[in-house]
Motif scaffolding. Structure first.
Motif, PDB file in Angstrom:
ATOM      1  N   SER A 164       0.415  -0.908  -0.167  1.00  0.00           N
ATOM      2  CA  SER A 164       0.190  -0.029  -0.113  1.00  0.00           C
ATOM      3  C   SER A 164       0.532   1.205  -0.049  1.00  0.00           C
ATOM      4  CB  SER A 164      -0.626   0.059   1.300  1.00  0.00           C
ATOM      5  OG  SER A 164      -0.275   0.141   2.428  1.00  0.00           O
ATOM      6  N   THR A 165       2.220   0.968   0.298  1.00  0.00           N
ATOM      7  CA  THR A 165       2.930   2.275   0.348  1.00  0.00           C
ATOM      8  C   THR A 165       3.182   2.551  -1.188  1.00  0.00           C
ATOM      9  OG1 THR A 165       3.657   2.154   2.895  1.00  0.00           O
ATOM     10  CG2 THR A 165       5.041   3.391   1.212  1.00  0.00           C
ATOM     11  N   GLU A 166       4.141   1.846  -1.781  1.00  0.00           N
ATOM     12  CA  GLU A 166       4.089   1.803  -3.005  1.00  0.00           C
ATOM     13  C   GLU A 166       3.548   1.832  -4.113  1.00  0.00           C
ATOM     14  OE1 GLU A 166       7.528  -0.170  -4.230  1.00  0.00           O
ATOM     15  OE2 GLU A 166       8.251  -0.630  -2.097  1.00  0.00           O
ATOM     16  N   LYS A 167       1.987   1.652  -3.562  1.00  0.00           N
ATOM     17  CA  LYS A 167       0.928   1.513  -4.473  1.00  0.00           C
ATOM     18  C   LYS A 167       1.108   0.062  -5.659  1.00  0.00           C
ATOM     19  CE  LYS A 167      -1.480   4.673  -1.948  1.00  0.00           C
ATOM     20  NZ  LYS A 167      -1.734   4.693  -1.226  1.00  0.00           N
ATOM     21  N   GLN A 168       1.760  -1.512  -5.643  1.00  0.00           N
ATOM     22  CA  GLN A 168       2.055  -2.183  -6.106  1.00  0.00           C
ATOM     23  C   GLN A 168       2.049  -3.190  -5.687  1.00  0.00           C
ATOM     24  OE1 GLN A 168       5.104  -1.168  -8.633  1.00  0.00           O
ATOM     25  NE2 GLN A 168       6.331  -1.345  -6.452  1.00  0.00           N
ATOM     26  N   TRP A 169       1.585  -4.091  -6.530  1.00  0.00           N
ATOM     27  CA  TRP A 169       1.914  -5.494  -6.314  1.00  0.00           C
ATOM     28  C   TRP A 169       3.686  -5.918  -6.304  1.00  0.00           C
ATOM     29  CZ3 TRP A 169      -2.117  -8.415  -4.519  1.00  0.00           C
ATOM     30  CH2 TRP A 169      -3.341  -7.742  -4.486  1.00  0.00           C
ATOM     31  N   LYS A 170       3.270  -6.734  -5.266  1.00  0.00           N
ATOM     32  CA  LYS A 170       4.819  -7.300  -5.486  1.00  0.00           C
ATOM     33  C   LYS A 170       5.004  -8.564  -4.986  1.00  0.00           C
ATOM     34  CE  LYS A 170       7.255  -4.430  -3.385  1.00  0.00           C
ATOM     35  NZ  LYS A 170       8.356  -3.466  -1.933  1.00  0.00           N
ATOM     36  N   ALA A 171       6.142  -9.313  -4.492  1.00  0.00           N
ATOM     37  CA  ALA A 171       6.794 -10.331  -4.584  1.00  0.00           C
ATOM     38  C   ALA A 171       6.584 -10.176  -3.403  1.00  0.00           C
ATOM     39  CB  ALA A 171       7.373 -10.811  -4.456  1.00  0.00           C
ATOM     40  N   LEU A 172       5.833 -11.644  -2.204  1.00  0.00           N
ATOM     41  CA  LEU A 172       5.265 -11.874  -1.035  1.00  0.00           C
ATOM     42  C   LEU A 172       6.661 -12.257  -0.528  1.00  0.00           C
ATOM     43  CD1 LEU A 172       3.477 -12.278   0.954  1.00  0.00           C
ATOM     44  CD2 LEU A 172       3.048 -14.858   0.445  1.00  0.00           C
ATOM     45  N   GLN A 173       6.765 -11.942   0.565  1.00  0.00           N
ATOM     46  CA  GLN A 173       7.783 -12.410   1.338  1.00  0.00           C
ATOM     47  C   GLN A 173       7.640 -13.362   3.074  1.00  0.00           C
ATOM     48  OE1 GLN A 173      10.982 -12.929   2.617  1.00  0.00           O
ATOM     49  NE2 GLN A 173      12.439 -10.999   2.386  1.00  0.00           N
ATOM     50  N   THR A 174       7.794 -14.438   2.555  1.00  0.00           N
ATOM     51  CA  THR A 174       7.337 -14.819   3.060  1.00  0.00           C
ATOM     52  C   THR A 174       8.148 -15.473   4.817  1.00  0.00           C
ATOM     53  OG1 THR A 174       8.466 -17.237   2.426  1.00  0.00           O
ATOM     54  CG2 THR A 174       6.061 -16.273   1.655  1.00  0.00           C
ATOM     55  N   HIS A 175       9.445 -14.682   5.266  1.00  0.00           N
ATOM     56  CA  HIS A 175      10.777 -15.062   6.136  1.00  0.00           C
ATOM     57  C   HIS A 175       9.228 -14.685   7.814  1.00  0.00           C
ATOM     58  CE1 HIS A 175      13.575 -15.029   8.745  1.00  0.00           C
ATOM     59  NE2 HIS A 175      13.221 -14.420   9.517  1.00  0.00           N
ATOM     60  N   GLU A 176       8.638 -14.857   7.885  1.00  0.00           N
ATOM     61  CA  GLU A 176       7.653 -13.969   9.514  1.00  0.00           C
ATOM     62  C   GLU A 176       6.962 -15.111   9.445  1.00  0.00           C
ATOM     63  OE1 GLU A 176       7.299 -10.329  11.489  1.00  0.00           O
ATOM     64  OE2 GLU A 176       8.591  -9.841  10.739  1.00  0.00           O
ATOM     65  N   MET A 177       6.590 -15.480   7.855  1.00  0.00           N
ATOM     66  CA  MET A 177       4.642 -16.257   7.590  1.00  0.00           C
ATOM     67  C   MET A 177       5.699 -17.934   8.456  1.00  0.00           C
ATOM     68  SD  MET A 177       3.635 -14.972   4.772  1.00  0.00           S
ATOM     69  CE  MET A 177       2.383 -16.231   4.324  1.00  0.00           C
ATOM     70  N   PHE A 178       6.768 -18.364   7.978  1.00  0.00           N
ATOM     71  CA  PHE A 178       7.167 -19.337   7.953  1.00  0.00           C
ATOM     72  C   PHE A 178       7.771 -19.431   9.670  1.00  0.00           C
ATOM     73  CE2 PHE A 178       7.889 -19.672   3.293  1.00  0.00           C
ATOM     74  CZ  PHE A 178       7.031 -21.303   3.081  1.00  0.00           C
ATOM     75  N   ALA A 179       8.540 -18.436   9.904  1.00  0.00           N
ATOM     76  CA  ALA A 179       8.954 -17.951  11.657  1.00  0.00           C
ATOM     77  C   ALA A 179       7.673 -18.332  12.581  1.00  0.00           C
ATOM     78  CB  ALA A 179       9.536 -17.610  11.532  1.00  0.00           C
ATOM     79  N   ALA A 180       6.289 -17.847  12.338  1.00  0.00           N
ATOM     80  CA  ALA A 180       4.783 -17.810  12.808  1.00  0.00           C
ATOM     81  C   ALA A 180       4.580 -19.435  12.737  1.00  0.00           C
ATOM     82  CB  ALA A 180       3.847 -17.146  12.623  1.00  0.00           C
ATOM     83  N   GLN A 181       4.917 -20.457  11.759  1.00  0.00           N
ATOM     84  CA  GLN A 181       3.746 -21.591  11.499  1.00  0.00           C
ATOM     85  C   GLN A 181       3.423 -22.500  12.835  1.00  0.00           C
ATOM     86  OE1 GLN A 181       6.371 -23.232   7.922  1.00  0.00           O
ATOM     87  NE2 GLN A 181       4.377 -24.909   7.528  1.00  0.00           N
ATOM     88  N   LYS A 182       4.380 -22.522  14.047  1.00  0.00           N
ATOM     89  CA  LYS A 182       3.811 -23.618  14.825  1.00  0.00           C
ATOM     90  C   LYS A 182       2.801 -22.005  16.030  1.00  0.00           C
ATOM     91  CE  LYS A 182       4.537 -26.866  17.315  1.00  0.00           C
ATOM     92  NZ  LYS A 182       3.921 -28.469  16.722  1.00  0.00           N
ATOM     93  N   PHE A 183       2.904 -21.367  15.539  1.00  0.00           N
ATOM     94  CA  PHE A 183       2.167 -20.845  16.517  1.00  0.00           C
ATOM     95  C   PHE A 183       0.916 -20.446  15.359  1.00  0.00           C
ATOM     96  CE2 PHE A 183      -0.309 -16.208  15.732  1.00  0.00           C
ATOM     97  CZ  PHE A 183      -0.978 -16.493  16.691  1.00  0.00           C
ATOM     98  N   VAL A 184       0.509 -20.664  14.292  1.00  0.00           N
ATOM     99  CA  VAL A 184      -0.105 -20.960  13.512  1.00  0.00           C
ATOM    100  C   VAL A 184      -1.021 -22.093  13.407  1.00  0.00           C
ATOM    101  CG1 VAL A 184      -1.300 -20.584  10.734  1.00  0.00           C
ATOM    102  CG2 VAL A 184       0.881 -18.714  11.867  1.00  0.00           C
TER     103      VAL A 184
END
Length: 213
Positions: A164-184
């Motif tokens: 939303s800052t650059e107002k464009q679609w970009k590739a996903l950065q998943t580092h924190e998503m994978f770090a949170a996998q056990k929590f999820v």
């Protein structure tokens, strides 16, 4: 491929704020899914993220060259209950458990979405920026590849998020998503066991972090 849709016998469901922003709601269609796999806007057919689905040349073990994709198309986050839950739901024919599973998956995915981010590489920056939106399709399966009773959901998260800052679609950065996998995963287990207890099932917690009926 067709594994995720099982010949369209089990339709997928779109999920995520990013999906909604792309006009994707309800049942997943093969055309929309295929366009996203090609990094195209599912409605207009225009390129979605800046990076193209390019290829590079690699050497096989036998010394022959082959082309492989540079860009990851999607990530597969899978949620599945313990075996006894699958048996109670599918062999015991308790449809309440299937509904509880789907609700738990949705709640867990809502948590996972909060960790979505993208990379920032402008103006000499080398950081990540939280976006909090995903483009995903969820497919529920009832069997394993060996055709055993196995309730589980594949959550196909496409490699795209809206900055939303650059107002464009970009590739996903998943580092924190994978770090949170056990929590999820624990969010999924907690919601599912809460419903199972409501239904009258007794829960036995296991040392490895999961449970059985």
């Amino acid at each position: 491929g067709d594994y995720y849709a099982e010949g369209q016998s089990i339709p997928g469901q779109w999920f995520g704020q990013g999906a909604a922003d792309l006009g994707l709601n309800g049942i997943t269609t093969s055309d929309e899914f295929a366009r996203l796999c090609e990094n195209l806007h599912p409605q207009t057919g225009e390129r979605l993220t800046l990076r193209l689905k390019t290829t590079r040349t690699e050497m096989n073990a036998d010394g022959k060259e082959r082309e492989t994709a540079n860009r990851r198309v999607f990530y597969d986050f899978t949620f599945s209950p313990p075996k006894s839950v699958s048996i109670a739901a599918l062999v015991g024919d308790d449809a309440r458990i299937i509904e509880a599973h789907e609700q738990a998956v949705t709640l867990a995915m809502n948590q996972l979405q909060t960790f979505a981010a993208t990379r920032v590489r402008k103006n000499d920056q080398c950081t990540d920026r939280h976006t909090g939106n995903l483009v995903a399709a969820m497919f529920r399966h009832d069997t394993s590849r060996a055709l055993d009773p196995h309730l589980h959901s594949h959550c196909i998260v496409f490699n795209a998020t809206f900055d939303s800052t650059e107002k464009q679609w970009k590739a996903l950065q998943t580092h924190e998503m994978f770090a949170a996998q056990k929590f999820v995963e624990n969010v999924y287990y907690h919601e599912l066991t809460r419903e199972l207890v409501k239904f009258g099932y007794q829960i036995e917690n296991k040392p490895r972090g999961d449970f059985e009926i």
